[in-house]
Design a protein around this motif. Structure first.
Motif, mmCIF file in Angstrom:
data_model
loop_
_atom_site.group_PDB
_atom_site.id
_atom_site.type_symbol
_atom_site.label_atom_id
_atom_site.label_comp_id
_atom_site.label_asym_id
_atom_site.label_seq_id
_atom_site.Cartn_x
_atom_site.Cartn_y
_atom_site.Cartn_z
ATOM 1 N N LEU A 54 5.020 5.669 -4.987
ATOM 2 C CA LEU A 54 5.409 5.728 -6.398
ATOM 3 C C LEU A 54 4.413 6.498 -7.257
ATOM 4 C CD1 LEU A 54 6.724 2.076 -6.928
ATOM 5 C CD2 LEU A 54 8.008 4.124 -6.313
ATOM 6 N N MET A 55 3.125 6.427 -6.885
ATOM 7 C CA MET A 55 2.103 7.089 -7.693
ATOM 8 C C MET A 55 1.851 8.530 -7.288
ATOM 9 S SD MET A 55 1.264 4.693 -9.813
ATOM 10 C CE MET A 55 -0.252 5.296 -10.518
ATOM 11 N N VAL A 56 2.135 8.873 -6.036
ATOM 12 C CA VAL A 56 1.824 10.222 -5.548
ATOM 13 C C VAL A 56 3.090 10.989 -5.175
ATOM 14 C CG1 VAL A 56 0.575 11.549 -3.800
ATOM 15 C CG2 VAL A 56 -0.419 9.429 -4.702
ATOM 16 N N LEU A 57 3.875 10.454 -4.234
ATOM 17 C CA LEU A 57 4.987 11.222 -3.681
ATOM 18 C C LEU A 57 6.142 11.374 -4.666
ATOM 19 C CD1 LEU A 57 5.087 9.802 -0.044
ATOM 20 C CD2 LEU A 57 4.195 12.005 -0.817
ATOM 21 N N VAL A 60 0.845 -1.206 0.000
ATOM 22 C CA VAL A 60 0.000 0.000 0.000
ATOM 23 C C VAL A 60 0.874 1.247 0.000
ATOM 24 C CG1 VAL A 60 -1.707 1.300 1.312
ATOM 25 C CG2 VAL A 60 -1.906 -1.183 1.134
ATOM 26 N N CYS A 61 1.905 1.259 0.836
ATOM 27 C CA CYS A 61 2.808 2.417 0.896
ATOM 28 C C CYS A 61 3.518 2.634 -0.442
ATOM 29 C CB CYS A 61 3.833 2.228 2.005
ATOM 30 S SG CYS A 61 3.150 2.250 3.674
ATOM 31 N N SER A 62 3.867 1.543 -1.130
ATOM 32 C CA SER A 62 4.552 1.657 -2.416
ATOM 33 C C SER A 62 3.657 2.317 -3.455
ATOM 34 C CB SER A 62 4.995 0.279 -2.916
ATOM 35 O OG SER A 62 5.936 -0.291 -2.049
ATOM 36 N N ILE A 115 9.113 2.429 7.345
ATOM 37 C CA ILE A 115 8.114 3.401 7.793
ATOM 38 C C ILE A 115 8.702 4.805 7.858
ATOM 39 C CG2 ILE A 115 6.731 4.083 9.794
ATOM 40 C CD1 ILE A 115 6.095 1.173 10.262
ATOM 41 N N VAL A 116 9.904 4.932 8.406
ATOM 42 C CA VAL A 116 10.512 6.260 8.530
ATOM 43 C C VAL A 116 10.757 6.876 7.160
ATOM 44 C CG1 VAL A 116 12.573 7.507 9.282
ATOM 45 C CG2 VAL A 116 11.542 5.796 10.775
ATOM 46 N N TYR A 117 11.156 6.056 6.185
ATOM 47 C CA TYR A 117 11.468 6.574 4.856
ATOM 48 C C TYR A 117 10.291 6.518 3.888
ATOM 49 C CZ TYR A 117 16.418 7.170 5.777
ATOM 50 O OH TYR A 117 17.617 7.624 6.271
ATOM 51 N N ALA A 118 9.108 6.118 4.362
ATOM 52 C CA ALA A 118 7.962 5.984 3.466
ATOM 53 C C ALA A 118 7.601 7.308 2.802
ATOM 54 C CB ALA A 118 6.764 5.435 4.242
ATOM 55 N N VAL A 119 7.662 8.393 3.538
ATOM 56 C CA VAL A 119 7.336 9.713 2.991
ATOM 57 C C VAL A 119 8.589 10.426 2.501
ATOM 58 C CG1 VAL A 119 6.280 11.952 3.529
ATOM 59 C CG2 VAL A 119 5.348 9.863 4.538
ATOM 60 N N ILE A 120 9.716 10.185 3.139
ATOM 61 C CA ILE A 120 10.951 10.898 2.806
ATOM 62 C C ILE A 120 11.545 10.425 1.489
ATOM 63 C CG2 ILE A 120 13.321 11.343 3.565
ATOM 64 C CD1 ILE A 120 12.287 11.038 6.447
ATOM 65 N N SER A 159 -0.505 14.694 3.834
ATOM 66 C CA SER A 159 -1.650 13.807 3.618
ATOM 67 C C SER A 159 -1.197 12.353 3.501
ATOM 68 C CB SER A 159 -2.407 14.224 2.348
ATOM 69 O OG SER A 159 -2.860 15.560 2.450
ATOM 70 N N SER A 160 -0.077 12.141 2.815
ATOM 71 C CA SER A 160 0.458 10.778 2.696
ATOM 72 C C SER A 160 0.919 10.255 4.050
ATOM 73 C CB SER A 160 1.629 10.771 1.705
ATOM 74 O OG SER A 160 1.202 11.195 0.420
ATOM 75 N N LEU A 161 1.493 11.143 4.860
ATOM 76 C CA LEU A 161 1.907 10.757 6.213
ATOM 77 C C LEU A 161 0.714 10.295 7.029
ATOM 78 C CD1 LEU A 161 3.998 10.734 8.573
ATOM 79 C CD2 LEU A 161 3.380 13.127 8.971
ATOM 80 N N CYS A 162 -0.394 11.031 6.952
ATOM 81 C CA CYS A 162 -1.604 10.638 7.686
ATOM 82 C C CYS A 162 -2.137 9.304 7.169
ATOM 83 C CB CYS A 162 -2.666 11.718 7.543
ATOM 84 S SG CYS A 162 -2.254 13.282 8.345
#
Length: 613
Positions: free
Chosen positions: A107-110, A101-103, A490-495, A148-151
Motif C-alpha cells: 500500500l505504501m510503495v507498490l 508487512v506485505c500490506s 503471496i502470488v498477488y503480493a506484488v501483482i 525490489s519488493s519481490l525480493c
C-alpha cells in the motif's frame, strides 16, 4: 469486475458477518445450546456458567468471547490441546505478521507506483487494473521497484518461516520429553509377518524372530486378529524394554526382503486406523495408485464448476456468448451482486465437499493411523485447491479472454497467461472476503448442527437426553484452505497489492475463531508433536516459488529481461533454502535422534527408581 461489484461483495459479506456473529454471541449464552458450543468442556466436566434468568442481557449480542480468545496464551493451548493445535494457531499468526508487512509494502510503495503512471492499458480495460502491475508501462524503470519488493517479500517470508521452524522444532523436542512414559513410545508396529514354517502361525514367528535378533531389547508382543473372523493377521504390536530399543527396531530393516517384517513406531491407541491394519502391505501400492487415478478424475470433473464460476465473474464476456444474460441489467445493482458476490459463494459451496472426499480417499490409501490419514488428506486437498481453485481460475479466465484468437505462436502463451493472473485479482479479493467474513462466522455458528438439533427436539428425539456434538479438529479441512489463501496472497503480493489487507483480516478472524473452537468445541484425538508444520512450511515455499515464476513471466511481458534473470537467481536461492530445510529440520520430525531417545530412557529409568523407593 467493476469497483461496484467489489463494493457489493464487501457490503454483503460484512453484513452477513455482523449478523452471524451477533447470532452466535446470543446462542452461546443459552444453556440449551451447550452441547453445540461447549462440547469439549462438557466432555471434560469443566464448569460452564449460564445466566438462566429471563433478562435482556441474556439476549443481547456481546463479543466478550473475542477478548477471551485473544488473551489465551500459547502455553495454555499447548497444555490443553497439544502441539498440533498450536502449530495451526501459530500458522494464523504467521499469516497475520507476514501479510501485515506485505500490506505496508504494497500500500505504501507498490500501489502508488502502479497508480502514478500513465496507463498502459487499452481504453476498454477495467478500472480495477489501474491498481495492479498491469498499469505500469512496458520497459519502465519503475518495474525495478516491483523487483525490489519481490525480493523483500521473498526474504521476509523465508525469514519468518525459518524462525517458525526453529520454534516448532524446540517445542516438539519438549513435547516428546513431556510424553516419555507412554506405552506407544516403547511399541513397534510390525507388518507382513511371515508364517512360522513349523507351526504355520504368525504369533509364534513373532516371538521367535524378535527373541533371536533382539534378545536383550525384546519384551513382548500382541498379534492382531480379524474383526469378523478370529484369523491370525500378519500384523503385531511388539513391545521393547526401552525407547532406545524401540526406536532402533523401528528405523532399521529387519529382513533382506524389504517387504517382510516391515517395522515402524506404533501410533497411539486412539490414533490407530484399525481397519487398515488388515490390508496386506503388498496391496497398499495398488490402492495408492487407484486413489491417484480417482483424484485426477475428480479434479477433471471439478474443473467444470470452476469454469462456470469464472464465466459468471466475467459478466461482460458472458453477455457476448450468452445474450439472454443481458436481462440481468434491467434490475439496478443486480449485475454487481451477481459478478461480485455470487461466484465466490458458488465456488465455496462446491469446495465444501472436497475435504471429506479426499479424507475418504486417504483412508483407502492404506494409512495405519488417523493422523497419517489426515496429513495425507491435507496435502491432497491443498494440491487439489492449488490446481482447481488457483490455476484453473486463472486458466479458465484466460481461455474465455482468448476465445476466437489463435495460438499459432507458442511464445505468446506464457505472456497471455501471465497477463491473465492480474486479471483474476478482483475475483480472488471477493473469494477472500467471502471465506473470511462469511466462512469463519459460519464455522463458529455451526448452523448445520443447530438445524439438526432443532429438528431432533421437535420430532423423534423429543424428551430424550441431548447428545454432545464432540468431534476432532478437522486438520484436513483447515490447513489446506489456509494454505490456499497464503498461496493467493503471496502470488498477488506484488501483482495486486490491494488484496493484501483483506488477507490480514482473514488471518486475524481465523485466529480468534479457531482458538475459541479448540478450547470449547473440538477434542484432541491424537498428537503428532507438530508433524503438520513441515507440510505447512512446504506449502508456503511452494507459494513463494510460484510467485517468483509468475514474476519472471511478468517482467518478460513488461520487456524487462534483466529483472527476469535476477528473479531467476532469486528462485534458485529459494529452492536451495527449501533443500537446506529438508536436511536441517525435516528428519527430526519423523525420526528420533540418539541423544533425545537416550536422555528420555535415562529420565524414565530415574523416574521408575524414585517410584520404587
Amino acid at each position: 469486475m467493476s469497483p461496484e461489484s467489489l463494493l457489493a461483495s464487501a457490503g454483503i459479506n460484512i453484513g452477513l458477518a455482523i449478523v452471524i456473529l451477533c447470532l452466535y454471541s446470543v446462542f452461546r449464552k443459552q444453556h440449551s445450546n451447550a452441547n453445540i458450543y461447549y462440547p469439549r468442556r462438557l466432555s471434560l466436566n469443566h464448569p460452564i456458567s449460564f445466566d438462566r434468568s429471563f433478562t435482556l442481557r441474556r439476549f443481547l449480542p456481546s463479543f466478550d468471547w473475542i477478548s477471551e480468545a485473544v488473551r489465551v496464551s500459547e502455553d495454555q493451548i499447548l497444555t490443553t490441546c497439544g502441539l498440533d493445535a498450536l502449530v495451526v494457531i501459530r500458522f494464523f499468526k504467521f499469516g497475520m505478521k507476514f501479510f501485515a508487512v506485505c500490506s505496508v509494502v504494497g500500500l505504501m510503495v507498490l500501489l502508488p507506483v502502479n497508480c502514478s503512471v500513465s496507463s498502459d492499458l487499452s481504453p476498454t480495460s477495467r478500472s480495477m487494473d489501474t491498481l495492479t502491475i498491469s498499469n505500469v508501462p512496458k520497459g519502465s524503470n519503475r518495474l525495478w521497484v516491483h523487483f525490489s519488493s519481490l525480493c523483500f517479500i521473498s526474504f521476509t517470508g523465508i525469514y519468518l518461516l525459518h524462525q517458525e521452524y526453529k520454534i516448532v522444532l524446540v517445542k516438539r523436542v519438549q513435547q516428546l520429553r513431556n510424553r516419555r512414559n507412554q506405552p506407544s513410545q516403547l511399541t513397534v508396529l510390525v507388518r507382513q509377518v511371515p508364517l512360522c514354517d513349523e507351526h504355520k502361525t504368525f504369533s509364534c514367528n513373532v516371538d521367535h524372530f524378535f527373541s533371536k535378533y533382539h534378545p536383550h531389547a525384546y519384551h513382548s508382543y500382541q498379534i492382531l486378529y480379524g474383526e469378523n473372523h478370529l484369523e491370525e493377521l500378519p500384523v503385531a504390536f511388539v513391545t521393547f524394554r526401552s525407547r532406545w530399543d524401540a526406536s532402533l527396531a523401528s528405523q532399521t530393516q529387519q529382513h533382506p526382503n524389504p517387504l517382510l517384517w516391515i517395522s515402524q513406531m506404533a501410533p497411539e491407541p486412539r490414533d490407530v486406523f484399525w481397519k487398515n491394519l488388515a490390508v496386506p502391505y503388498k496391496h497398499v501400492i495398488i490402492y495408492r495408485f487407484a486413489v491417484l487415478i480417482a483424484e485426477i478424475i475428480f479434479s477433471i470433473f471439478f474443473a467444470i464448476p470452476v469454469s462456470a464460476v469464472q464465466g459468471i465473474a466475467q459478466f461482460e464476456k458472458l453477455k457476448k456468448w450468452f445474450p439472454p444474460a443481458m436481462a440481468v441489467q434491467l434490475i439496478p445493482g443486480l449485475s454487481s451482486v451477481i459478478t461480485g458476490y455470487l461466484p465466490s459463494v458458488i465456488l465455496s459451496g462446491f469446495l465444501y465437499v472436497v475435504p471429506f472426499v479426499m479424507k475418504g480417499m486417504a483412508g483407502v490409501a492404506g494409512c495405519v493411523s488417523i493422523s497419517e490419514q489426515e496429513q495425507k488428506a491435507s496435502n491432497m486437498v491443498f494440491y487439489f485447491l492449488m490446481a482447481n481453485v488457483f490455476f484453473m481460475s486463472v486458466l479458465s479466465g484466460s481461455l474465455l479472454d482468448q476465445i476466437g484468437k489463435s495460438f499459432n505462436n507458442p511464445r505468446d502463451v506464457p505472456s497471455r497467461l501471465a497477463g491473465a493472473v492480474s486479471a483474476r485479482a478482483d475475483f480472488f479479493i471477493t473469494y477472500v472476503l467471502t471465506s473470511a467474513l462469511a466462512g469463519f462466522p459460519l464455522e463458529i455458528l455451526q448452523p448445520g448442527l443447530l438445524t439438526w438439533e432443532t429438528m431432533k427436539l421437535h420430532t423423534w428425539a423429543r424428551g430424550r437426553k441431548k447428545s454432545n456434538y464432540l468431534s476432532s479438529f478437522p486438520y484436513h479441512r483447515v490447513i489446506p484452505f489456509v494454505s490456499l489463501f497464503v498461496l493467493i496472497g503471496i502470488v498477488y503480493a506484488v501483482i495486486a497489492p490491494l488484496l493484501l489487507p483483506f488477507l490480514v483480516v482473514y488471518f486475524l478472524l481465523g485466529y480468534v475463531v479457531y482458538i475459541n473452537q479448540l478450547l470449547d468445541v473440538y477434542e484432541t484425538t491424537y498428537e503428532t508433536c507438530g508433524q503438520y508444520w513441515p507440510h505447512l512450511h512446504h506449502h508456503v515455499v511452494v507459494a513463494i516459488i510460484i510467485m517468483q515464476i509468475t514474476m519472471i513471466g511478468f517482467f518478460g511481458l513488461k520487456l524487462k529481461p534483466a529483472a527476469s534473470i535476477a528473479t531467476l537467481l532469486l528462485l534458485v536461492a529459494t529452492v536451495a533454502y527449501n533443500e537446506y530445510c529438508k536436511i536441517r529440520f525435516l528428519p527430526t520430525f519423523y525420526k528420533c535422534s540418539v541423544q533425545i531417545v537416550t536422555n528420555l530412557t535415562k529420565m524414565t529409568r530415574v523416574t521408575f527408581i524414585v517410584k520404587e523407593k
